[in-house]
Scaffold this active site. Structure first.
Site: not given
Ligand code: KIV
Length: 304
Positions: A55-56, A94, A124, A126, A193
């Site tokens: 989600d970056s 994500d 994924k 968090e 992270e």
């Molecule tokens: O969203 C993302 O790119 C991430 C990585 C930094 C692990 O969660």
């Protein structure tokens, strides 16, 4: 069983079990983020093991200043493009902020969409605490789930900003316990992270599932970097844990600026960039134009 669309020489999807095997063999796992078909193809062609549709994307692709605004529909669209590009690497999507925090049901529905609509291999999420129940629910439903501890960007405000975590003995101990709890809940891997290297190393040595570090040192079982950071596609300072392997942003600006110069100086396009028309058709065209003949709906090509 459905027949794959591609030929038998196509690369085989890396089995999930390979992640644990790599850890047991001491082979570091390579993960990179990707957000569309071209970045997915680059990841596949470079031979990485795992691709994270992070989600970056909200920051590096969509220009927000945090990951919080990423929506399900945006993430589904990006993930589908990446899975169309990646045959061998395991593609992890994500779960965006607030798609799973409220309930197990939300988490299951969101993760289900990623698997069904975007062909993701895993999702994924968090955090620990109440999120451990989400991991359990997803794993129980047969959905591979990667956990993420340390700096968790979706809740970075609660953590005092984008800063390293686990820097006190108590915080490091809690992270170690959370890591064990995530593994016990059924996570297939753990992203760490911005965690002090010795803490991440200890966690990695105690878990059976692989840890994937970003700013967590060489003691992790694998590493992940953000595509745009690694390739130098962004602007502004990078986190200290990034190694920038290329400056593609500068190359791209230079290329576009040269294109602009060429257009303005009438150096582009040239003859080789154009299409020909036969001399007789051209002459006929000019006669029709000069005679003021209207375009017929039934011209000989049948195409207006
Ligand atoms: O969203 C993302 O790119 C991430 C990585 C930094 C692990 O969660």
């Amino acid at each position: 069983m459905t027949t794959p669309q591609y030929g038998s020489d196509a690369p085989r999807k890396l089995p999930l079990q390979e992640l644990g095997q790599a850890k047991r063999d001491g082979r570091p796992l390579v993960m990179i983020t990707a957000y569309d078909y071209p970045s997915g193809r680059i990841a596949e062609r470079a031979g990485v093991d795992m691709v994270l549709v992070g989600d970056s994307a909200a920051m590096v692709v969509l220009g927000h200043n945090s990951t919080v605004p990423a929506t399900m529909d945006e993430m589904i669209m990006l993930t589908a493009a990446v899975t169309r590009a990646c045959r061998r690497p395991i593609v992890v999507a994500d779960l965006p902020f607030m798609s799973y925090q409220v309930s197990d049901e939300d988490a299951l529905r969101a993760a289900g969409r990623f698997l069904k609509e975007a062909a993701a291999d895993a999702v994924k999420l968090e955090g620990a605490g109440p999120m451990l129940a989400r991991i359990r629910a997803l794993a129980g439903a047969g959905i591979p789930v990667v956990a993420h501890l340390g700096l968790t960007p979706q809740t970075a405000t609660m953590q005092g900003g984008f800063r390293a975590q686990g820097k006190t003995a108590q915080a490091a101990l809690r992270m170690l316990h959370d890591a064990h709890a995530a593994e016990a809940a059924g996570a297939i891997a753990l992203v760490l992270e911005a965690v002090p290297a010795p803490v991440a190393e200890r966690i990695s040595s105690e878990l059976e599932i692989p840890t994937i570090g970003i700013g967590a040192g060489a003691g992790c079982d694998g590493q992940v970097l953000v595509f745009h950071d690694l390739l130098g596609l962004g602007e502004g300072p990078l986190p200290r844990f990034v190694e920038q392997y290329a400056s593609l942003g500068d190359l791209a600006v230079d290329a576009v600026a040269r294109y602009a110069d060429d257009v303005r100086a009438r150096r582009f396009p040239q003859e080789r960039h154009t299409y020909a028309i036969g001399a007789d058709e051209l002459e006929r065209f000019q006669r029709l134009v000069e005679a003021g003949v209207p375009v017929s709906a039934e011209d000989e090509d049948g195409v207006l």
